[in-house]
Design an enzyme around this catalytic site. Structure first.
Site, short mmCIF file in Angstrom:
data_model
loop_
_atom_site.label_atom_id
_atom_site.label_comp_id
_atom_site.label_asym_id
_atom_site.label_seq_id
_atom_site.Cartn_x
_atom_site.Cartn_y
_atom_site.Cartn_z
CB SER A 170 1.69 1.34 -3.37
OG SER A 170 2.72 2.09 -2.81
CG HIS A 374 5.90 0.51 -6.23
ND1 HIS A 374 5.73 -0.45 -5.25
CD2 HIS A 374 5.08 1.53 -5.88
CE1 HIS A 374 4.86 -0.01 -4.36
NE2 HIS A 374 4.44 1.18 -4.72
#
Ligand SMILES: *[C@@H]1O[C@H](CO)[C@@H](O)[C@H](O)[C@H]1NC(C)=O
Ligand SMILES: *[C@@H]1O[C@H](CO)[C@@H](O)[C@H](O)[C@H]1NC(C)=O
Ligand SMILES: *[C@@H]1O[C@H](CO)[C@@H](O)[C@H](O)[C@H]1NC(C)=O
Length: 398
Positions: A170, A374
């Site tokens: 990320s 995520h």
């Protein structure tokens, strides 16, 4: 380790012989990354790096695997965490499922960076994070352009290695693109870049960060809304997010009030709940308002640019009224993209655009599970099967 934690650990060891129980037990929640690693029987080291602008960053290292020893040269695997995260991301799962342990046991010398402003890097040579607002005047621009090169240089110098394997998750990918765009000489220091949940374009992002996007132009409004320079959302803000983004059955759950989980979106049900007490104690790990706001700005602008300070501020910072775009053509390190179909922050649409613009994509890997979100990249109960086996495969080819 403080005495109380030490005593409760000893009690736990006396009543339960399993190290895994200990590490996932609530009493392990207050342990630091390196204490958690040592509690699992691995060797851990702490290193410090001071950046050119005075931030004191803490790196954590697992030099070898559980059955290893100090002898022999091991290739370096450098792991870089996500937004509101820390080095602890990589170790809060069983050793055969957490990437840092898997890499150490596979023969890598594992280093984990911590960006300015998080739990471990909340320190500066002259600025006090609790007193000086200017401590917090940074976004991930500074992490990518200053912190990451400083940590990579330290690791290469300390180990005597010419280059390293990079794994970013990320924000650890956002800063990889920022660094290589701005300082392309770092391409030769990376053998390969593994990008988990690649985050450059944010146009299709979903969730709470899209709510703050309308305010991203007006930084003062956002500061007032959120408090000070440090990102500490008020209860009012999180209540609104919980109401909007948490489903009815979950609404009182602790996980709903954790801002990282709120931002990352609905649970895929892969989360290893055994580790939840430890995960919740370690996240959110802290950052600046600017850093969060920067992602909201990209949602509005649809481009991958530096921080937008407003026309006047941009003129001061960049000599132009708009923030300059990063030049992805400079990211020539062989890059492997790993993305999830249910990811709110690194959406399939935005990753697809990124994949067409990066000049050296060696793998574009859709995680083979439709609900993969995520945070599953680090805490899914089967991240080893879904993602890390393929990561090891890529690393072995470079
Ligand atoms: C962690 O430490 C805090 C402050 O010392 C304490 O209030 C909390 O109960 C501890 N949590 C656990 C799970 O031991
Ligand atoms: C911050 O860094 C200074 C200088 O290295 C050190 O003396 C101090 O203990 C650190 N403070 C914290 C809170 O880590
Ligand atoms: C995005 O970048 C392109 C090319 O630089 C530019 O033409 C466009 O105006 C930008 N979009 C926004 C919304 O700023």
């Amino acid at each position: 380790m403080n005495a109380l934690v030490g005593i409760s650990l000893l009690l736990l060891l006396a009543t339960s012989s399993s190290a895994a129980d200990l590490r996932s037990h609530p009493a392990g929640a207050n342990l630091t990354t390196t204490e958690l690693i040592e509690a699992m029987g691995y060797t851990a080291e702490i290193h410090h790096v001071t950046t050119e602008d005075g931030y004191i960053l803490e790196l954590h290292r697992i030099p070898y695997g559980i059955s290893g020893s100090d002898g022999g040269v091991r290739p370096v695997a450098y792991l870089q965490h996500c937004l509101l995260c820390s080095s602890s991301d990589w170790i809060m799962n069983d050793p055969d499922k957490a990437l840092a342990y898997i890499l150490a046991d596979a023969g890598y010398d594992v280093w984990m960076g911590n960006y300015r402003g998080n739990t471990y890097s909340r320190n500066h040579t002259t600025l006090d994070p609790d007193e000086d607002l200017s401590f917090w005047s940074f976004s991930w621009d500074e992490m990518g352009i200053i912190d990451l090169p400083a940590m990579i240089d330290y690791v290469l110098e300390f180990t005597g290695q010419p280059d390293l394997y990079y794994v970013g998750f990320s924000m650890g990918t956002t800063t990889y693109y920022a660094m290589l765009s701005e300082k392309p000489e770092y391409n030769s220091k990376l053998r390969v870049g593994i990008n988990l949940g690649p985050a450059a374009y944010m146009e299709h992002m979903k969730g709470p960060l899209t709510l703050i996007a309308p305010y991203s132009d007006d930084f003062d409004t956002l500061m007032t809304l959120l408090g000070k320079g440090e990102f500490l959302p008020s209860r009012d803000v999180t209540d609104e997010w919980v109401e909007k983004y948490c489903d009815d059955e979950m609404i009182s759950a602790e996980i709903c009030y954790n801002v990282l989980f709120l931002i990352a979106g609905p649970d895929s049900e892969l989360l290893n709940e055994e580790y939840l007490p430890v995960i919740l104690a370690h996240t959110p790990a802290g950052t600046s308002v600017h850093t969060v706001n920067h992602y909201a700005q990209l949602y509005v602008s649809t481009n991958f640019t530096k921080y937008d300070y407003g026309a006047l501020g941009n003129q001061n910072h960049y000599g132009q009224t708009t923030p300059p775009a990063f030049n992805l053509d400079n990211v020539v390190t062989p890059t492997a993209l790993f993305w999830g179909a249910n990811d709110w922050l690194a959406t399939p649409e935005d990753v697809a655009r990124l994949a067409t613009e990066l000049p050296n994509v060696i793998l574009n890997y859709r995680v083979p599970f439709d609900m993969f979100n995520h945070l599953d990249f680090v805490w899914a109960i089967n991240a080893d099967e879904l993602v890390y086996n393929e990561v090891l495969n890529v690393l072995s080819q470079y």
